[in-house]
Write a protein that holds these residues in place. Structure first.
Motif, PDB file in Angstrom:
ATOM      1  N   GLU A 249       0.883  -1.192   0.011  1.00 28.72           N
ATOM      2  CA  GLU A 249       0.050  -0.114  -0.096  1.00 28.72           C
ATOM      3  C   GLU A 249       0.908   1.301   0.107  1.00 28.72           C
ATOM      4  O   GLU A 249       0.787   2.254  -0.747  1.00 28.72           O
ATOM      5  N   VAL A 250       1.840   1.123   0.775  1.00 29.27           N
ATOM      6  CA  VAL A 250       2.822   2.407   0.770  1.00 29.27           C
ATOM      7  C   VAL A 250       3.593   2.615  -0.435  1.00 29.27           C
ATOM      8  O   VAL A 250       3.640   3.665  -0.961  1.00 29.27           O
ATOM      9  N   GLU A 251       3.898   1.345  -0.931  1.00 29.09           N
ATOM     10  CA  GLU A 251       4.727   1.643  -2.344  1.00 29.09           C
ATOM     11  C   GLU A 251       3.713   2.112  -3.392  1.00 29.09           C
ATOM     12  O   GLU A 251       4.070   2.929  -4.174  1.00 29.09           O
ATOM     13  N   SER A 252       2.489   1.613  -3.201  1.00 26.81           N
ATOM     14  CA  SER A 252       1.486   2.162  -4.366  1.00 26.81           C
ATOM     15  C   SER A 252       1.290   3.598  -4.179  1.00 26.81           C
ATOM     16  O   SER A 252       1.040   4.110  -5.116  1.00 26.81           O
ATOM     17  N   LEU A 253       1.333   4.227  -3.017  1.00 28.67           N
ATOM     18  CA  LEU A 253       1.151   5.635  -2.713  1.00 28.67           C
ATOM     19  C   LEU A 253       2.173   6.294  -3.437  1.00 28.67           C
ATOM     20  O   LEU A 253       1.949   7.350  -3.801  1.00 28.67           O
ATOM     21  N   LYS A 254       3.279   5.839  -2.901  1.00 25.50           N
ATOM     22  CA  LYS A 254       4.569   6.428  -3.789  1.00 25.50           C
ATOM     23  C   LYS A 254       4.882   6.335  -5.257  1.00 25.50           C
ATOM     24  O   LYS A 254       5.052   7.315  -5.710  1.00 25.50           O
ATOM     25  N   HIS A 255       4.540   5.242  -5.570  1.00 24.38           N
ATOM     26  CA  HIS A 255       5.043   5.049  -7.100  1.00 24.38           C
ATOM     27  C   HIS A 255       3.434   4.547  -7.895  1.00 24.38           C
ATOM     28  O   HIS A 255       4.066   4.172  -9.133  1.00 24.38           O
ATOM     29  N   GLY A 256       2.582   4.447  -7.464  1.00 23.34           N
ATOM     30  CA  GLY A 256       1.380   3.676  -8.029  1.00 23.34           C
ATOM     31  C   GLY A 256       1.537   2.354  -8.199  1.00 23.34           C
ATOM     32  O   GLY A 256       2.350   1.693  -7.357  1.00 23.34           O
ATOM     33  N   LEU A 257       0.573   1.742  -8.465  1.00 21.99           N
ATOM     34  CA  LEU A 257       0.244   0.389  -8.089  1.00 21.99           C
ATOM     35  C   LEU A 257       1.438  -0.604  -8.883  1.00 21.99           C
ATOM     36  O   LEU A 257       1.651  -0.379 -10.007  1.00 21.99           O
ATOM     37  N   ASN A 258       2.137  -1.348  -8.035  1.00 22.43           N
ATOM     38  CA  ASN A 258       3.457  -2.134  -8.356  1.00 22.43           C
ATOM     39  C   ASN A 258       3.542  -3.084  -7.590  1.00 22.43           C
ATOM     40  O   ASN A 258       3.147  -3.147  -6.310  1.00 22.43           O
ATOM     41  N   GLY A 259       4.031  -4.254  -8.403  1.00 20.86           N
ATOM     42  CA  GLY A 259       4.588  -5.430  -7.307  1.00 20.86           C
ATOM     43  C   GLY A 259       4.176  -6.628  -8.174  1.00 20.86           C
ATOM     44  O   GLY A 259       3.776  -6.481  -9.273  1.00 20.86           O
ATOM     45  N   THR A 260       4.340  -7.928  -7.676  1.00 18.68           N
ATOM     46  CA  THR A 260       4.180  -9.019  -8.090  1.00 18.68           C
ATOM     47  C   THR A 260       2.712  -9.727  -7.528  1.00 18.68           C
ATOM     48  O   THR A 260       2.894  -9.894  -6.323  1.00 18.68           O
ATOM     49  N   LEU A 261       1.681 -10.080  -8.281  1.00 21.07           N
ATOM     50  CA  LEU A 261       0.513 -10.680  -7.781  1.00 21.07           C
ATOM     51  C   LEU A 261       0.709 -12.213  -8.145  1.00 21.07           C
ATOM     52  O   LEU A 261       1.275 -12.670  -8.991  1.00 21.07           O
ATOM     53  N   VAL A 262       0.448 -12.807  -7.158  1.00 23.14           N
ATOM     54  CA  VAL A 262       0.429 -14.169  -7.145  1.00 23.14           C
ATOM     55  C   VAL A 262      -0.925 -14.791  -7.317  1.00 23.14           C
ATOM     56  O   VAL A 262      -1.796 -14.799  -6.487  1.00 23.14           O
ATOM     57  N   ILE A 263      -1.074 -15.664  -8.387  1.00 21.03           N
ATOM     58  CA  ILE A 263      -2.277 -15.989  -8.761  1.00 21.03           C
ATOM     59  C   ILE A 263      -2.271 -17.605  -8.868  1.00 21.03           C
ATOM     60  O   ILE A 263      -1.381 -18.164  -9.416  1.00 21.03           O
ATOM     61  N   GLY A 264      -3.129 -18.163  -8.268  1.00 21.22           N
ATOM     62  CA  GLY A 264      -3.383 -19.736  -8.373  1.00 21.22           C
ATOM     63  C   GLY A 264      -4.678 -20.010  -9.182  1.00 21.22           C
ATOM     64  O   GLY A 264      -5.637 -19.426  -9.173  1.00 21.22           O
ATOM     65  N   ALA A 265      -4.384 -20.910 -10.182  1.00 18.02           N
ATOM     66  CA  ALA A 265      -5.434 -21.366 -11.181  1.00 18.02           C
ATOM     67  C   ALA A 265      -5.425 -22.705 -11.373  1.00 18.02           C
ATOM     68  O   ALA A 265      -4.264 -23.427 -11.337  1.00 18.02           O
ATOM     69  N   VAL A 266      -6.332 -23.304 -11.899  1.00 17.95           N
ATOM     70  CA  VAL A 266      -6.626 -24.727 -11.979  1.00 17.95           C
ATOM     71  C   VAL A 266      -6.458 -24.743 -13.445  1.00 17.95           C
ATOM     72  O   VAL A 266      -6.406 -23.761 -14.218  1.00 17.95           O
ATOM     73  N   PRO A 267      -5.800 -25.897 -14.065  1.00 21.02           N
ATOM     74  CA  PRO A 267      -5.417 -25.899 -15.459  1.00 21.02           C
ATOM     75  C   PRO A 267      -6.286 -25.736 -16.612  1.00 21.02           C
ATOM     76  O   PRO A 267      -6.283 -25.206 -17.726  1.00 21.02           O
ATOM     77  N   GLN A 268      -7.540 -26.268 -16.271  1.00 21.30           N
ATOM     78  CA  GLN A 268      -8.718 -26.096 -17.124  1.00 21.30           C
ATOM     79  C   GLN A 268      -9.936 -25.464 -16.554  1.00 21.30           C
ATOM     80  O   GLN A 268     -10.557 -25.858 -15.707  1.00 21.30           O
ATOM     81  N   CYS A 269      -9.974 -24.272 -16.884  1.00 21.78           N
ATOM     82  CA  CYS A 269     -10.934 -23.185 -16.324  1.00 21.78           C
ATOM     83  C   CYS A 269     -11.317 -22.187 -17.444  1.00 21.78           C
ATOM     84  O   CYS A 269     -10.850 -21.968 -18.386  1.00 21.78           O
TER      85      CYS A 269
ATOM     86  N   LYS B   8      -3.743  -1.171 -17.906  1.00 18.40           N
ATOM     87  CA  LYS B   8      -4.235  -0.388 -16.752  1.00 18.40           C
ATOM     88  C   LYS B   8      -3.038  -0.154 -15.829  1.00 18.40           C
ATOM     89  O   LYS B   8      -3.046   1.016 -15.185  1.00 18.40           O
ATOM     90  N   PHE B   9      -2.396  -1.265 -15.262  1.00 20.29           N
ATOM     91  CA  PHE B   9      -1.435  -1.077 -14.140  1.00 20.29           C
ATOM     92  C   PHE B   9      -0.176  -1.544 -14.723  1.00 20.29           C
ATOM     93  O   PHE B   9       0.314  -2.848 -14.546  1.00 20.29           O
ATOM     94  N   PRO B  10       0.679  -0.913 -15.646  1.00 17.64           N
ATOM     95  CA  PRO B  10       1.786  -1.459 -16.130  1.00 17.64           C
ATOM     96  C   PRO B  10       3.070  -1.840 -15.206  1.00 17.64           C
ATOM     97  O   PRO B  10       3.899  -2.265 -15.602  1.00 17.64           O
ATOM     98  N   ARG B  11       2.891  -1.447 -14.106  1.00 20.97           N
ATOM     99  CA  ARG B  11       4.121  -1.799 -13.044  1.00 20.97           C
ATOM    100  C   ARG B  11       3.592  -2.985 -12.301  1.00 20.97           C
ATOM    101  O   ARG B  11       4.547  -3.520 -11.499  1.00 20.97           O
ATOM    102  N   LEU B  12       2.608  -3.699 -12.762  1.00 21.73           N
ATOM    103  CA  LEU B  12       1.996  -4.692 -11.893  1.00 21.73           C
ATOM    104  C   LEU B  12       2.697  -6.028 -12.639  1.00 21.73           C
ATOM    105  O   LEU B  12       2.243  -6.269 -13.877  1.00 21.73           O
ATOM    106  N   ASP B  13       3.322  -7.085 -12.234  1.00 21.71           N
ATOM    107  CA  ASP B  13       3.586  -8.404 -12.490  1.00 21.71           C
ATOM    108  C   ASP B  13       2.989  -9.435 -12.083  1.00 21.71           C
ATOM    109  O   ASP B  13       2.177  -9.225 -11.190  1.00 21.71           O
ATOM    110  N   PHE B  14       2.757 -10.523 -12.619  1.00 21.17           N
ATOM    111  CA  PHE B  14       1.944 -11.641 -12.312  1.00 21.17           C
ATOM    112  C   PHE B  14       2.938 -13.049 -12.217  1.00 21.17           C
ATOM    113  O   PHE B  14       3.904 -13.245 -12.746  1.00 21.17           O
TER     114      PHE B  14
END
Length: 306
Positions: free
Chosen positions: A81-101, A115-121
């Protein structure tokens, strides 16, 4: 007690090994062991079963660990949250997904990255049951898979159900020319064909098998694998056909393959995008979830661009 001790405890749970947990915590193994022993001394209970190697957590340790996960998740959310306030939304989002959805995940990630170019996955492939455990343990930020919606409600998760568009048989017309057509295939017609299928531990495979058992039929599984790539290669060379939920990018990615609807009962579980309830979800996860809801609404509303 400090946050680092709780982080060390969570790392030990994940790694199940003192040495690897120390590496993940960027400290020496003696330092990690000493800090965890200090935590036990302060709390007045043994948290870890120790032998020559890590032997799991005590009953008290499991209870403390549940709190540690929550506190560490909130702490990491605060930092983001603090990093987002300083630099905009950024960081790595961890997604769990089933293989067939039934979701075009890559297309969704592409839309959100605009929309959020500094967001990684980072996407981890899990079974449906593993995914719910990972969401509860905060080892993933977002879950995309098959869920019982009542269970999600009871566990205080936000969810956005995905449209159930049915199930398709995927095949190569060169090897199965008799399948070219538009009318839905019956279960008996599908049972007469060799199949390339995901392994039985996956919910979608269990759903498929149950429907055929209920109809008194057995699928001929010629290739069984946890690898989606191997499934598609098996289908491409004519080793068999494949069964997939509709709503993915396979038609666009594999134009030489064709699909045909299967007349089959809907799944009892619902495909959905899931995140922790407001206030417990990290800023990255909540922004992703809100953007995903908007994208999904556009994807099912005629005339709205994605």
């Amino acid at each position: 007690m400090d946050i680092k001790q709780l982080i060390y405890l969570c790392n030990l749970e994940r790694e199940r090994h003192f040495g690897r947990a120390a590496e993940a915590s960027f400290v020496s193994q003696p330092t990690l062991s000493m800090r965890l022993k200090n935590l036990e001394k302060e709390l007045g209970v043994a948290l870890i079963n120790r032998g020559n190697n890590f032997e799991g957590f005590t009953a008290e340790g499991e209870r403390v660990l549940a709190w540690a996960r929550e506190i560490v998740s909130v702490y990491q959310g605060l930092k983001l949250e603090v990093e987002s306030l300083k630099h905009g939304l950024n960081g790595t989002l961890v997604i769990g997904a089933v293989p067939q959805c039934s979701i075009m995940l890559a297309q969704l990630l592409k839309s959100i990255s605009v929309k959020f170019p500094r967001l990684d996955f980072r996407v981890s492939v899990l079974s449906a049951d593993q995914l719910l455990e990972a969401l509860t343990a905060h080892t993933v930020d977002i879950g995309i898979g098959f869920f019982e919606l009542q269970t999600l409600h009871e566990l205080h998760f936000q969810s956005q159900p995905l449209e159930d568009s049915g199930v398709d048989l995927l095949f190569h017309p060169q090897h199965f020319p008799q399948l070219v057509g538009d009318t839905p295939l019956t279960l008996r017609e599908v049972a007469d064909l060799p199949q390339c299928l995901a392994e039985p531990s996956r919910y979608f495979r269990r759903y498929i098998d149950q429907n055929f058992r209920d109809a008194g039929l057995t699928l001929h599984t010629r290739l069984e694998t946890s690898s989606l790539l191997q499934l598609l290669q098996g289908i491409f060379v004519g080793l068999g056909c494949g069964i997939f939920p509709r709503g993915n990018l396979l038609p666009e990615m594999t134009p030489q393959l064709q699909r045909r609807a299967i007349a089959i009962a809907p799944m009892t579980r619902h495909a959905a995008v899931v995140v922790a309830e407001p206030g417990r979800a990290t800023p990255l996860a909540q922004h992703f979830f809100d953007a995903a809801q908007g994208w999904l609404l556009q994807s099912v509303t005629p005339g709205l661009p994605r």
